[in-house]
Design an enzyme around this catalytic site. Sequence first.
Site, PDB file in Angstrom:
ATOM      1  N   GLU A  68       0.836  -1.281   0.132  1.00 16.76           N
ATOM      2  CA  GLU A  68       0.037  -0.063   0.148  1.00 16.76           C
ATOM      3  C   GLU A  68       0.936   1.173  -0.090  1.00 16.76           C
ATOM      4  OE1 GLU A  68      -0.382  -2.573   2.008  1.00 16.76           O
ATOM      5  OE2 GLU A  68      -2.424  -3.211   1.867  1.00 16.76           O
ATOM      6  N   PRO A 270      11.062 -14.294   1.554  1.00 16.88           N
ATOM      7  CA  PRO A 270       9.936 -14.332   2.172  1.00 16.88           C
ATOM      8  C   PRO A 270       9.377 -12.943   2.285  1.00 16.88           C
ATOM      9  CG  PRO A 270      12.012 -15.469   3.513  1.00 16.88           C
ATOM     10  CD  PRO A 270      12.357 -14.638   2.204  1.00 16.88           C
ATOM     11  N   GLY A 312      12.991  -4.029   1.045  1.00 14.27           N
ATOM     12  CA  GLY A 312      13.035  -3.148   0.155  1.00 14.27           C
ATOM     13  C   GLY A 312      13.985  -3.176  -1.233  1.00 14.27           C
ATOM     14  N   GLU A 313      14.504  -4.337  -1.237  1.00 14.78           N
ATOM     15  CA  GLU A 313      15.363  -4.790  -2.386  1.00 14.78           C
ATOM     16  C   GLU A 313      14.775  -5.892  -3.506  1.00 14.78           C
ATOM     17  OE1 GLU A 313      20.044  -4.214  -1.497  1.00 14.78           O
ATOM     18  OE2 GLU A 313      19.161  -6.003  -0.399  1.00 14.78           O
ATOM     19  N   ASN A 337       0.784  -8.923  -4.977  1.00 15.19           N
ATOM     20  CA  ASN A 337       0.811  -8.329  -6.268  1.00 15.19           C
ATOM     21  C   ASN A 337       1.786  -8.913  -7.306  1.00 15.19           C
ATOM     22  OD1 ASN A 337       0.609  -6.370  -8.249  1.00 15.19           O
ATOM     23  ND2 ASN A 337       2.107  -4.939  -6.965  1.00 15.19           N
ATOM     24  N   PRO A 338       1.329  -9.413  -8.502  1.00 15.68           N
ATOM     25  CA  PRO A 338       1.989  -9.805  -9.296  1.00 15.68           C
ATOM     26  C   PRO A 338       2.576  -8.740 -10.363  1.00 15.68           C
ATOM     27  CG  PRO A 338      -0.070 -10.075  -9.966  1.00 15.68           C
ATOM     28  CD  PRO A 338      -0.181  -9.452  -8.851  1.00 15.68           C
ATOM     29  N   LEU A 339       2.384  -7.465 -10.037  1.00 17.34           N
ATOM     30  CA  LEU A 339       2.755  -6.506 -11.166  1.00 17.34           C
ATOM     31  C   LEU A 339       4.130  -6.177 -11.090  1.00 17.34           C
ATOM     32  CD1 LEU A 339      -0.314  -4.245 -10.745  1.00 17.34           C
ATOM     33  CD2 LEU A 339       0.162  -5.624 -12.480  1.00 17.34           C
ATOM     34  N   GLU A 340       5.037  -6.223 -10.028  1.00 13.14           N
ATOM     35  CA  GLU A 340       6.442  -5.968  -9.911  1.00 13.14           C
ATOM     36  C   GLU A 340       7.282  -7.042 -10.699  1.00 13.14           C
ATOM     37  OE1 GLU A 340       7.285  -3.371  -5.806  1.00 13.14           O
ATOM     38  OE2 GLU A 340       7.544  -5.667  -5.885  1.00 13.14           O
TER      39      GLU A 340
END
Length: 439
Positions: A68, A270, A312-313, A337-340
Amino acid sequence: MSSRFARLALSSYKLAGLAAYPLLGPYLSYRAAKGKEDRARRLERFGFPSLERPAGPLVWFHAASVGETSAVIPLIREMRRRDIWVVLTTGTTTSAHLAATRLGEDVLHQYVPLDLKPAIDRFLDYWQPDVAIIAESEIWPVTIMGLGERHIPQILVNARMSDRSFASWSKRPSIAEALFENLALVIAQSEADAERFRDLGALPVMTSGNLKVDTDVPPHDPAVLAEYRRQLGNRRTWAAISTFKGEEMAAAQVHNALKERTGLLSIVVPRHPERCDALEAQLKEKGLKVARRTRGDALTPDVDVFLGDTIGEMGLYLRLTEVAFVGRSLFAEGGQNPLEPALLGCAVLSGGHVQNFRDTYQRLARNGSARMVRDTEMLAKAVHYLLSNDNARQTMIKAGLETVEEMRGALTATIKGLEPYINPLTVKARLQPRLAVRG
């Protein structure tokens, strides 16, 4: 009668929170000991500020967790471009770290106050937001009622309503209506989400698409990426990302099934990095050699699993592969989320339990850029097929990039929906002198 029942139920909720208030200090201490709370900033959870409120218009953004937070970062930057101050609240230490890394001094970060009247009143008394913008599916009754009582416009952005949440609210329609009528605007991810919010009493409702499509490409350190690529050479890789309990061991089974044929390196990231010590022990019990990012371990030829135990990596881990399984979908439910991975050039694999991202997966699968697997055996076969078939893998990757491009536009639509609320703040911010923030 239903309206009276709703008021009674919400009043009872408030009273229950007040009764529990004295017990929450020890509870937060326990969570801090587990690494789930920032010990030094626990008072923020009771609404006590740790930063000075600057002069001028201010918007309160709330984003529960990492996903989010990433989604609303472009909106926050738009507010700052308009000289509007932003206080961002999040509920996890990982999202706080992301906010600090991606936004720095552009945002005033606080941990979200508990949904208890003393904490919410204290927070609102101090920050006095002009508008509250809440990401996705965070519905906190005391917070919503507190904002409503003060006539502060509250807007849900990138809003979604899961099957489970909709079923739960539908059993309590009078309570849902009493809460959702406080919302000034709902900007939903999909028309299906929009219709559910309308059914529960929210008006007005509009559809924007998914803000996560319009977020920045996940960042990475080019020097670190280049070094890992040098260490890997021509080794085949795949990644299991945002994994939940059981899925890491499924990834281990996939690795053991394929490593002799492919010389495989498995990248496991994870969803909760604090589980990595226990996971490393479990992987070693299966005879696997583990390298960890936090230790700076080299990816030598004998390493089986690269354990991504940092925050954040994701941009680094996904750039090391072209095949990514997205977790919370094989054993746990809801999906991630699969968009990344699609955006970063990966063929996407997932289990079937993706209710929270159904529309996104349908778009990706329909265009041939995502495949669903039923179990660990099917996952192993899919990974092997994609690693062995360059044409199939590249076709999925190309389809994913095209699908993401087709889905763009949510940011523009969301900003347009917000304009009646933020344009007056923009004028006000630019007409009055502003004071610097002091810690």
